[in-house]
Design an enzyme around this catalytic site. Sequence first.
Site, PDB file in Angstrom:
ATOM      1  N   ASP A   1      58.329  23.819  59.848  1.00  0.00           N
ATOM      2  CA  ASP A   1      57.591  23.693  61.102  1.00  0.00           C
ATOM      3  C   ASP A   1      58.559  23.471  62.272  1.00  0.00           C
ATOM      4  OD1 ASP A   1      54.887  23.343  62.365  1.00  0.00           O
ATOM      5  OD2 ASP A   1      55.748  21.397  62.893  1.00  0.00           O
TER       6      ASP A   1
ATOM      7  N   GLU B   1      59.051  28.557  61.154  1.00  0.00           N
ATOM      8  CA  GLU B   1      58.030  28.839  62.152  1.00  0.00           C
ATOM      9  C   GLU B   1      58.651  28.548  63.513  1.00  0.00           C
ATOM     10  OE1 GLU B   1      53.277  28.422  62.485  1.00  0.00           O
ATOM     11  OE2 GLU B   1      54.334  26.537  62.178  1.00  0.00           O
TER      12      GLU B   1
END
Length: 683
Positions: free
Chosen positions: A342, A379
């Site tokens: 993330d 990401e």
Amino acid sequence: MRQNTSSPRASLPFQCFHTCTAPDVSHTNAVLFVRGANHSRLKISIVTFTENEDHQNLMTYTGSYSGIHRFEAPLSADKSRNLFIYYFKIALMNEENKVVDVVWYSSLGMSREPPLMQHCYSIEFFNPHPQWALDSIVYQILPDKFAASSGYFNVDGTKYDATEPVKAKDLEFVDLDEIHCGGDLDGVGAMLPYIRSIGCDTIYLTPVFKAPSANKYDTEDYDMVDPHFGGNGALKRLRTVALGYEMKILLHGTFNHTGDAHPWFDRQERTGKGALRHKDSPYRDLYTFTSEGDVYVSDNHPNYPKLDYSSYTTQHAMFDGTNAIVKKWLRAPYGIDGWVIDDANQIGDNGSAKNNITRLSQLCKSAREAHLDCLVLGEFASDPRYAISSDGNVDGTINYTGFLSPIRSFFGGINLDGDPTPYSGEDLRRCCEEFSVGVSQHVKLCLLNQLDNNRISRFHTIIGGDKYLYQAALACLFTWRGIPCIYQGDELGDVIDKYQVGPRGLIPFNALKDRHVSVNSAETQGIISELASLRHSNPAFSRGSMLFICAGGAYFGYTRLFEDRFAIVLVNASRQQIKVEQGSMLFPLLASMYMPEDCGTDNSADTGEDLLIPLSGRNVRRSDHGEGLEGLYELLSREKLNVKSYGSTKTNPEFEAKILKELFAGKQLTIPPRSTVVISNKK
């Protein structure tokens, strides 16, 4: 022409195609196909780099066929790095053997000046990426809203049966983002047979570690799966069930920040030694504080304090220690198969992204030490090419720029932020080509493509519930370069809009499993299963190069090429059929598939000279009719071809015969309205 399209530049005389982009092909030689000038007038060099210094090597002419000339040269690599970059210099000679024109050819296409280094072709001599990932079809799951082992959801004390969709009015005064709804990992395990039945063989779980919120992005304990999801034992059980179905598991790692309830930070003062309120805390150096005592946070979320990777304590906890977080879950008994990191672009030192690429590499190295064949994706909220184009970093990324955003803008006219952004096919082609420039083919195959995820509005909704456009877009997802990923509920079809099932809405998992949510939903599930089978039937989809061959207002087309397998994909989002002039748009496919290895030297004086635009600029040809390719089209007609259409036009013998007749004629192709047509060869 560009690497990824057959559109010739109006001011340049040649079409070129470079084939040394597919993986598992020998990297000892570079091969360049050229048409538009006699081979005797061409002097072509390959330009490579050693320690950032360019070196030119003359390419050897090795034969002509149908007006196409092949040039080859050995690749001399800089052995100090795995990533190898290069481009081509093409000089046109006159009768006196003097240079009269020079162009350069790179991943960006042809140009009148040498390309920048980031625009060069790139390959990896040793493929460090897990090969299982290339064949994967992923199903992304938000566990709390997907499936419950109890058989029902429990929303604020009210039970909701999952044998049919929950009506929106029943949840009118409930914020599903703020409460737990009862989904758990044992429920996910019970759904694995269904997920496998529609063709998906990998599940990707959004954050599962203990956290106060329902979405779990505010991690409270990296060593514990949230009790709402069943705890650590539930992940072990899920792993066991997944192994039985030969399925992989990816976890989402929020390694950029913790939640403010984490004992390291401890905003609630539960331990009496959290970093926020105690300057002498043993965890103080895991975070970065201003002189006023404020902590640096991620994405302006006050409850997401950023980890400081310059700290030895952070490094030891996250990747360097024997039982570091990134390693622990990759080992038995959990044995997950990879991470999606993330906020990968934000990870760094001193409350910033300083040394980001180094920290990402350290996380990846640690993960691969624990599990050599694991997949590590990032990401990125920004351009990820700086990371995916560096040695030893992430294998790929969530493909926002090269697929998700342009596809949503093309089909729905809305970008990722919800702003009206109507895209033409040419806009999509440009966006996707420019994103892929300079990225190695191996990395491109590891990009994760989606139509939906838990962060954005439903794709089915932004296209106005048009089931034909939805089916056409699904066909793009499964035939695009990279790893296709279905987000939970994508297969609900018209139910998404009828019951207002948002990206974080409750999934009627029992009805989904039994395939009786709705007629349209069952049809969508069948199409996903069919597309998964189609993808597995042809390695061009999972391992091939991708080249745009046409693009216009409401249409675009591309080919996938790998060894002796190929596919042609034509997409039309308008409400009327579109006719596309073929010209020489299939030149890359025809040259790479059918130009014989032992073709001889063509000594005729004018071979290919009249095919494209004269250098003088006078008498410029306004159209390209593909002259000289007739012999290759005849070879194409001998192939066993499979034709599938997804959208308003369904596959049938009459349609198949019509489109193949047009294809072999080499003149014009008709793309039916609101449909994606896939033509692939069979062996």
